[in-house]
Design a protein around this motif. Structure first.
Motif, short mmCIF file in Angstrom:
data_model
loop_
_atom_site.label_atom_id
_atom_site.label_comp_id
_atom_site.label_asym_id
_atom_site.label_seq_id
_atom_site.Cartn_x
_atom_site.Cartn_y
_atom_site.Cartn_z
N ASN A 1 0.56 -1.00 -0.03
CA ASN A 1 0.04 0.09 -0.22
C ASN A 1 0.36 1.56 0.53
O ASN A 1 0.40 2.40 0.45
N VAL A 2 2.15 1.07 -0.40
CA VAL A 2 3.56 1.88 -0.81
C VAL A 2 3.80 2.21 -2.07
O VAL A 2 4.09 1.44 -2.71
N ARG A 3 3.67 3.67 -1.88
CA ARG A 3 4.00 3.94 -3.92
C ARG A 3 5.40 5.14 -3.41
O ARG A 3 5.24 6.01 -3.02
N LEU A 4 5.68 4.43 -3.79
CA LEU A 4 7.65 5.73 -3.75
C LEU A 4 7.17 6.35 -4.53
O LEU A 4 7.18 5.12 -5.60
N MET A 5 7.16 7.84 -5.11
CA MET A 5 7.13 8.32 -5.74
C MET A 5 8.50 9.38 -6.64
O MET A 5 8.64 10.19 -7.27
N GLY A 6 9.51 9.58 -5.62
CA GLY A 6 10.50 9.89 -6.14
C GLY A 6 10.89 11.24 -4.94
O GLY A 6 9.77 11.39 -4.61
N GLY A 7 11.76 12.25 -5.22
CA GLY A 7 12.00 13.22 -5.62
C GLY A 7 10.63 14.07 -5.90
O GLY A 7 10.08 14.27 -6.90
N PHE A 8 11.02 15.67 -5.13
CA PHE A 8 10.12 16.73 -5.95
C PHE A 8 10.87 18.12 -5.70
O PHE A 8 11.80 18.25 -5.04
N SER A 9 10.54 19.23 -6.74
CA SER A 9 11.12 20.42 -6.28
C SER A 9 10.41 21.06 -5.82
O SER A 9 10.35 22.66 -5.46
N SER A 10 9.35 21.15 -6.25
CA SER A 10 8.10 21.78 -5.54
C SER A 10 6.95 20.90 -5.43
O SER A 10 6.75 20.09 -5.99
N PHE A 11 6.40 21.61 -4.83
CA PHE A 11 4.79 21.07 -4.34
C PHE A 11 3.89 20.96 -4.93
O PHE A 11 2.90 19.72 -4.88
N ASP A 12 3.50 21.34 -6.85
CA ASP A 12 2.81 21.43 -7.05
C ASP A 12 3.12 20.20 -8.30
O ASP A 12 2.09 19.67 -8.10
#
Length: 161
Positions: free
Chosen positions: A71-82
């Motif tokens: 039930n966990v999906r790892l989506m990786g890093g992000f640079s903005s909350f959008d």
């Protein structure tokens, strides 16, 4: 919350998705997230982030542990909350052990999300319960589990926070 542009609440009570977005470092307690996800298998946890301060070995071990949960999906890093707002979520989960007034929580609130977070420093004193359900013991999964279940069971009250 002076100067913060608030958008209408975007609580999707039909969604089983919970957003978690932060650094995968000890301070943010991703291992606590792991325990919460184990106790709430009916929810899908969309996890955004990468290890920054604790080194890649520790971060890799955390990712492996989280990845093992269905039930966990790892989506990786992000640079903005959008970048993390690509789905409808029930809420934003924040599990930091300590913090001042975290920008990510302000961004989640501004985006219209309801936040479940620990009652620590800036969150408790500066935000209070404005669009937040605060958990008293920041290191125990049961408080977060109870808060998430409360949001799901109390739609009307949760919408007015």
């Amino acid at each position: 919350m002076n100067g913060l542009q608030l958008y209408p609440q975007k609580i999707d009570f039909s969604s089983n998705k919970i957003l978690w977005a932060s650094r995968l470092d000890r301070q943010k307690q991703p291992l606590l997230l792991l325990e919460i996800a184990k106790k709430l298998p009916q929810f899908e946890f969309c996890v955004f982030g990468s290890s920054v301060t604790d080194g890649s070995d520790w971060g890799e071990q955390v990712c492996k542990s989280l990845h093992r949960l269905p039930n966990v999906r790892l989506m990786g890093g992000f640079s903005s909350f959008d970048e993390v707002l690509n789905e409808n979520y029930l809420l934003f989960l924040y599990t930091s052990k300590w913090d001042g007034l975290p920008n990510i929580v302000l961004e989640a609130i501004s985006a219209g999300l309801l936040v479940v977070a620990p009652a620590i420093a800036g969150l408790k004193t500066d935000l209070g319960t404005e669009r937040c359900v605060l958990v008293n013991n920041e290191s125990e999964p049961s408080g977060y589990v109870n808060a998430i279940n409360w949001v799901l069971a109390n739609h009307k009250q949760a919408e007015t926070i």
